[in-house]
Design an enzyme around this catalytic site. Structure first.
Site: not given
Ligand code: APR
Ligand code: ZN
Length: 355
Positions: A88-91, A162, A164, A181
């Protein structure tokens, strides 16, 4: 330089690791001063060309890449390039992590990436991290397109938000990658600051135990950048990369988080910018430039369209087929071998790899 959610309360941000030049709210990265871009002269800064300029299209971007008129391509990516891999993304409303995580009684979604909340209760973060266990997901066609850009000697640098690790898993070398990040590949004790390899904490995380430092029993936190924490020193490469860039690709990001978001303005105004995203975002919405191209919709479909215009479809399918055995440790499982067989049918039915 620290991570700063645009919507969060004002916070100080510190640049780099050498001393602290504190920034107040809305810090921006200054626009690229000079560059040897593939265009002479500045273009109009209004969107869609201006002063009689013809509208810039995806085929123009493809032409610049194909003819190597542009060969210092900088790429900015976000969580939207990993959703086709199942992360999933965040927003995205209802399906992004910030909706999913509501169940953890967070004061507000971003708290999951805030140190104060982490020290108060690290469990929600490790429950989130558990979903990203390396090997649970695999790169999709977008990641392999970026790998192909590198293999063709056109990728100056890939800046990812990302954590991941799918850019690395697709074979993009460390030298070409800035994980702005951080990543889950390593961890640090939050008390004595001892470094640990990622595999040391996954054993605890996978059995829902908060990982602790074996020396001082402080909580061990993966090396991802929490809001208010300094970004990795490698992020400062942007000071050279963006002014040098002669083409900027922005894929799968809301451009909501500083200082990453303002990188999109750090290329010279004559440099074409291509956004492939479900929505029009950031300064490409607020302050479009003459050579912006926006391809709205699914990122894999947008990448597929660009790859077709480049004439790289066979190259990309060959790369994906070559890599899939190597990248998918699950290939030994029944599901994995089915997937692999399905992939090997790629010649017969050029189904695009999105999962
Ligand atoms: N195709 C195209 N666009 C997509 C797809 C898809 N399959 N899936 C998602 N998107 C778009 C969303 O519409 C959104 O515009 O990608 C963007 C993802 O935005 P976010 O969820 O905000 O993710 P991101 O931009 O990476 O967030 C940045 O916020 O919370 C912090 O540290 C976190 O690194 C993260 C940062
Ligand atoms: Zn310790």
């Amino acid at each position: 330089m620290a991570l700063f959610p645009c919507s969060a309360v004002p916070a100080l941000r510190f640049w780099g690791l050498r001393g602290a030049r504190a920034w107040t709210r809305w810090p921006r990265i200054p626009g690229g001063g000079w560059s040897v871009s593939c265009f002479a002269g500045a273009s109009s800064d209004t969107g869609g060309g201006g002063h009689g300029q013809k509208k810039f299209l995806l085929q123009d971007i493809a032409e610049l890449i194909k003819t190597r008129a542009c060969q210092r391509v900088v790429v900015m990516v976000g969580a939207g390039i990993s959703t086709p891999s199942g992360i999933p993304d965040f927003r995205s409303p209802g399906v992004g992590y910030y909706s999913i995580l509501q169940q953890y009684k967070l004061p507000y979604p971003e708290a999951i990436f805030e140190l104060s909340f982490f020290f108060h209760d690290p469990k929600p973060f490790f429950t989130f991290a558990k979903k990203l266990y390396p090997g649970n997901y695999r790169p999709n066609a977008t990641h392999y397109f970026l790998r192909l850009l590198h293999e063709k000697g056109l990728l100056l640098r890939l800046y990812t938000q990302n954590i991941d690790g799918l850019e690395r898993a697709s074979g993009i070398p460390d030298s070409k990658l800035v994980e702005a990040h951080g990543s889950l590949a390593s961890a640090t004790c939050t008390t004595c600051r001892r470094p640990y390899p990622g595999e040391d904490f996954w054993a605890d995380v996978m059995v829902d135990r908060v990982p602790r430092c074996p020396v001082c029993s402080g909580v061990t936190k993966p090396d991802i950048v929490f809001f208010g924490e300094p970004l990795p020193a490698r992020f400062l490469l942007h000071l050279a990369d963006f002014p040098m860039a002669d083409l900027l690709l922005i894929l799968g990001t809301s451009l909501e988080v500083e200082p990453f978001a303002s990188l999109s303005d750090a290329v010279r105004s004559s440099v074409p910018r291509l956004l492939i995203n479900r929505d029009l975002v950031g300064s490409l919405a607020r302050n479009p430039r003459g050579r912006d191209v926006v391809q709205l919709g699914d990122v894999v479909h947008g990448v597929k369209r660009l790859v077709e215009l480049l004439g790289w479809t066979d190259d990309l399918q060959d790369l994906i087929q070559r890599e899939t055995g190597k990248v998918w440790p699950a290939a030994q499982s029944q599901e994995g071998s089915l997937l692999l067989r399905g992939l090997l049918d790629l010649e017969q039915s050029p189904v695009w790899l999105t999962l």
